[in-house]
Scaffold this motif. Sequence first.
Motif, PDB file in Angstrom:
ATOM      1  N   VAL A 140       0.853  -1.183   0.000  1.00 13.37           N
ATOM      2  CA  VAL A 140       0.000   0.000   0.000  1.00 13.37           C
ATOM      3  C   VAL A 140       0.889   1.233   0.000  1.00 13.37           C
ATOM      4  O   VAL A 140       2.009   1.216   0.502  1.00 13.37           O
ATOM      5  CB  VAL A 140      -0.953   0.034   1.217  1.00 13.37           C
ATOM      6  CG1 VAL A 140      -2.019  -1.022   1.118  1.00 13.37           C
ATOM      7  CG2 VAL A 140      -0.201  -0.095   2.517  1.00 13.37           C
ATOM      8  N   LEU A 141       0.368   2.300  -0.579  1.00 11.15           N
ATOM      9  CA  LEU A 141       1.097   3.561  -0.658  1.00 11.15           C
ATOM     10  C   LEU A 141       0.407   4.563   0.256  1.00 11.15           C
ATOM     11  O   LEU A 141      -0.811   4.760   0.172  1.00 11.15           O
ATOM     12  CB  LEU A 141       1.107   4.059  -2.101  1.00 11.15           C
ATOM     13  CG  LEU A 141       2.108   5.144  -2.458  1.00 11.15           C
ATOM     14  CD1 LEU A 141       3.538   4.631  -2.302  1.00 11.15           C
ATOM     15  CD2 LEU A 141       1.891   5.622  -3.867  1.00 11.15           C
ATOM     16  N   TYR A 142       1.179   5.168   1.135  1.00  9.95           N
ATOM     17  CA  TYR A 142       0.669   6.163   2.058  1.00  9.95           C
ATOM     18  C   TYR A 142       1.238   7.523   1.711  1.00  9.95           C
ATOM     19  O   TYR A 142       2.353   7.626   1.208  1.00  9.95           O
ATOM     20  CB  TYR A 142       1.079   5.841   3.504  1.00  9.95           C
ATOM     21  CG  TYR A 142       0.397   4.660   4.097  1.00  9.95           C
ATOM     22  CD1 TYR A 142      -0.870   4.761   4.647  1.00  9.95           C
ATOM     23  CD2 TYR A 142       1.028   3.418   4.127  1.00  9.95           C
ATOM     24  CE1 TYR A 142      -1.501   3.670   5.208  1.00  9.95           C
ATOM     25  CE2 TYR A 142       0.410   2.315   4.681  1.00  9.95           C
ATOM     26  CZ  TYR A 142      -0.852   2.447   5.225  1.00  9.95           C
ATOM     27  OH  TYR A 142      -1.458   1.359   5.773  1.00  9.95           O
ATOM     28  N   CYS A 143       0.483   8.539   2.029  1.00  8.09           N
ATOM     29  CA  CYS A 143       0.985   9.905   1.958  1.00  8.09           C
ATOM     30  C   CYS A 143       1.065  10.409   3.388  1.00  8.09           C
ATOM     31  O   CYS A 143       0.031  10.638   4.023  1.00  8.09           O
ATOM     32  CB  CYS A 143       0.057  10.776   1.125  1.00  8.09           C
ATOM     33  SG  CYS A 143       0.598  12.473   1.091  1.00  8.09           S
ATOM     34  N   PRO A 144       2.266  10.585   3.940  1.00  2.00           N
ATOM     35  CA  PRO A 144       2.389  10.975   5.336  1.00  2.00           C
ATOM     36  C   PRO A 144       1.739  12.328   5.656  1.00  2.00           C
ATOM     37  O   PRO A 144       1.307  12.550   6.779  1.00  2.00           O
ATOM     38  CB  PRO A 144       3.898  11.042   5.569  1.00  2.00           C
ATOM     39  CG  PRO A 144       4.508  10.253   4.478  1.00  2.00           C
ATOM     40  CD  PRO A 144       3.566  10.342   3.333  1.00  2.00           C
ATOM     41  N   LEU A 145       1.647  13.204   4.692  1.00  2.00           N
ATOM     42  CA  LEU A 145       1.080  14.523   4.950  1.00  2.00           C
ATOM     43  C   LEU A 145      -0.441  14.566   4.839  1.00  2.00           C
ATOM     44  O   LEU A 145      -1.088  15.422   5.412  1.00  2.00           O
ATOM     45  CB  LEU A 145       1.676  15.545   3.976  1.00  2.00           C
ATOM     46  CG  LEU A 145       3.185  15.696   4.021  1.00  2.00           C
ATOM     47  CD1 LEU A 145       3.652  16.654   2.936  1.00  2.00           C
ATOM     48  CD2 LEU A 145       3.632  16.186   5.379  1.00  2.00           C
ATOM     49  N   ALA A 146      -1.016  13.618   4.105  1.00  2.00           N
ATOM     50  CA  ALA A 146      -2.456  13.663   3.832  1.00  2.00           C
ATOM     51  C   ALA A 146      -3.288  12.859   4.821  1.00  2.00           C
ATOM     52  O   ALA A 146      -4.496  12.901   4.759  1.00  2.00           O
ATOM     53  CB  ALA A 146      -2.723  13.179   2.410  1.00  2.00           C
ATOM     54  N   GLY A 147      -2.698  12.111   5.696  1.00  2.00           N
ATOM     55  CA  GLY A 147      -3.455  11.332   6.667  1.00  2.00           C
ATOM     56  C   GLY A 147      -2.914   9.935   6.821  1.00  2.00           C
ATOM     57  O   GLY A 147      -1.874   9.579   6.269  1.00  2.00           O
ATOM     58  N   THR A 148      -3.652   9.121   7.559  1.00  2.00           N
ATOM     59  CA  THR A 148      -3.184   7.779   7.863  1.00  2.00           C
ATOM     60  C   THR A 148      -3.803   6.710   6.972  1.00  2.00           C
ATOM     61  O   THR A 148      -3.462   5.549   7.097  1.00  2.00           O
ATOM     62  CB  THR A 148      -3.509   7.429   9.324  1.00  2.00           C
ATOM     63  OG1 THR A 148      -4.926   7.549   9.515  1.00  2.00           O
ATOM     64  CG2 THR A 148      -2.786   8.359  10.274  1.00  2.00           C
ATOM     65  N   GLU A 149      -4.700   7.073   6.082  1.00  2.00           N
ATOM     66  CA  GLU A 149      -5.334   6.091   5.210  1.00  2.00           C
ATOM     67  C   GLU A 149      -4.464   5.817   3.990  1.00  2.00           C
ATOM     68  O   GLU A 149      -3.837   6.716   3.445  1.00  2.00           O
ATOM     69  CB  GLU A 149      -6.698   6.584   4.762  1.00  2.00           C
ATOM     70  CG  GLU A 149      -7.705   6.673   5.888  1.00  2.00           C
ATOM     71  CD  GLU A 149      -9.075   7.055   5.391  1.00  2.00           C
ATOM     72  OE1 GLU A 149      -9.315   6.965   4.178  1.00  2.00           O
ATOM     73  OE2 GLU A 149      -9.894   7.442   6.222  1.00  2.00           O
ATOM     74  N   ALA A 150      -4.486   4.566   3.551  1.00  2.00           N
ATOM     75  CA  ALA A 150      -3.741   4.178   2.359  1.00  2.00           C
ATOM     76  C   ALA A 150      -4.441   4.730   1.123  1.00  2.00           C
ATOM     77  O   ALA A 150      -5.658   4.901   1.100  1.00  2.00           O
ATOM     78  CB  ALA A 150      -3.650   2.666   2.271  1.00  2.00           C
ATOM     79  N   LEU A 151      -3.652   5.018   0.103  1.00  2.00           N
ATOM     80  CA  LEU A 151      -4.215   5.532  -1.139  1.00  2.00           C
ATOM     81  C   LEU A 151      -4.859   4.400  -1.926  1.00  2.00           C
ATOM     82  O   LEU A 151      -4.359   3.276  -1.940  1.00  2.00           O
ATOM     83  CB  LEU A 151      -3.118   6.192  -1.970  1.00  2.00           C
ATOM     84  CG  LEU A 151      -2.360   7.329  -1.298  1.00  2.00           C
ATOM     85  CD1 LEU A 151      -1.239   7.819  -2.201  1.00  2.00           C
ATOM     86  CD2 LEU A 151      -3.291   8.464  -0.963  1.00  2.00           C
ATOM     87  N   SER A 152      -5.938   4.709  -2.591  1.00  2.00           N
ATOM     88  CA  SER A 152      -6.633   3.727  -3.409  1.00  2.00           C
ATOM     89  C   SER A 152      -5.812   3.431  -4.664  1.00  2.00           C
ATOM     90  O   SER A 152      -5.273   4.351  -5.280  1.00  2.00           O
ATOM     91  CB  SER A 152      -8.001   4.261  -3.803  1.00  2.00           C
ATOM     92  OG  SER A 152      -8.594   3.458  -4.773  1.00  2.00           O
ATOM     93  N   PRO A 153      -5.699   2.168  -5.087  1.00  2.00           N
ATOM     94  CA  PRO A 153      -4.920   1.840  -6.279  1.00  2.00           C
ATOM     95  C   PRO A 153      -5.461   2.475  -7.555  1.00  2.00           C
ATOM     96  O   PRO A 153      -4.719   2.683  -8.508  1.00  2.00           O
ATOM     97  CB  PRO A 153      -5.003   0.318  -6.368  1.00  2.00           C
ATOM     98  CG  PRO A 153      -5.340  -0.130  -5.003  1.00  2.00           C
ATOM     99  CD  PRO A 153      -6.147   0.962  -4.388  1.00  2.00           C
ATOM    100  N   SER A 154      -6.738   2.811  -7.586  1.00  2.00           N
ATOM    101  CA  SER A 154      -7.321   3.410  -8.793  1.00  2.00           C
ATOM    102  C   SER A 154      -7.247   4.935  -8.782  1.00  2.00           C
ATOM    103  O   SER A 154      -7.586   5.573  -9.772  1.00  2.00           O
ATOM    104  CB  SER A 154      -8.777   2.969  -8.934  1.00  2.00           C
ATOM    105  OG  SER A 154      -9.520   3.415  -7.819  1.00  2.00           O
ATOM    106  N   GLU A 155      -6.776   5.517  -7.710  1.00  8.35           N
ATOM    107  CA  GLU A 155      -6.638   6.966  -7.599  1.00  8.35           C
ATOM    108  C   GLU A 155      -5.439   7.440  -8.420  1.00  8.35           C
ATOM    109  O   GLU A 155      -4.454   6.724  -8.553  1.00  8.35           O
ATOM    110  CB  GLU A 155      -6.432   7.301  -6.121  1.00  8.35           C
ATOM    111  CG  GLU A 155      -6.574   8.736  -5.752  1.00  8.35           C
ATOM    112  CD  GLU A 155      -6.511   8.910  -4.241  1.00  8.35           C
ATOM    113  OE1 GLU A 155      -6.558  10.074  -3.810  1.00  8.35           O
ATOM    114  OE2 GLU A 155      -6.413   7.923  -3.501  1.00  8.35           O
ATOM    115  N   THR A 156      -5.528   8.636  -8.976  1.00  4.64           N
ATOM    116  CA  THR A 156      -4.378   9.169  -9.715  1.00  4.64           C
ATOM    117  C   THR A 156      -3.398   9.801  -8.748  1.00  4.64           C
ATOM    118  O   THR A 156      -3.791  10.378  -7.736  1.00  4.64           O
ATOM    119  CB  THR A 156      -4.813  10.193 -10.777  1.00  4.64           C
ATOM    120  OG1 THR A 156      -5.504  11.263 -10.132  1.00  4.64           O
ATOM    121  CG2 THR A 156      -5.691   9.557 -11.829  1.00  4.64           C
TER     122      THR A 156
END
Length: 137
Positions: free
Chosen positions: A69-85
């Motif tokens: 899973v790919l996380y964005c440390p600045l945007a929150g604790t939820e993992a990014l959706s694989p279909s998201e750009t």
Amino acid sequence: MVLYKQKKSQGGKNSNRLLVNITVLGSAGPIRFVVNEDEHVAAVIATTLSRYAREGRLPILGSDLNNFVLYCPLAGTEALSPSETIGSIGVRNFMLCKKPQRDNADIVEDKRATARKGNGSLKSWFNKSLNLIISSH
């Protein structure tokens, strides 16, 4: 007068390109590469895993992108959706982590606990039935 040639964009689209930094949990440093902002998160994970393997980094991760899973440390604790750009998030720094997986020992232990509870309740029901039959005589 100096004339400049305009570069043709790849695929005929006018999309912006981003330099992303992806830190792999447990690795020495980030992996940096350029992606189109229209790329999906799943494609970025696949590119990260292939570059990680090509560079010979440790620990060895494997190549199945469904295990990560790919996380964005600045945007929150939820993992990014694989279909998201990747460009829709608005940041360039990410963290790649393995998905938490349960061990086989945990699954076996859960099955044993369920089996014990099931047998225990059947056993207690049977004992209560016998007590009612014996006490009635």
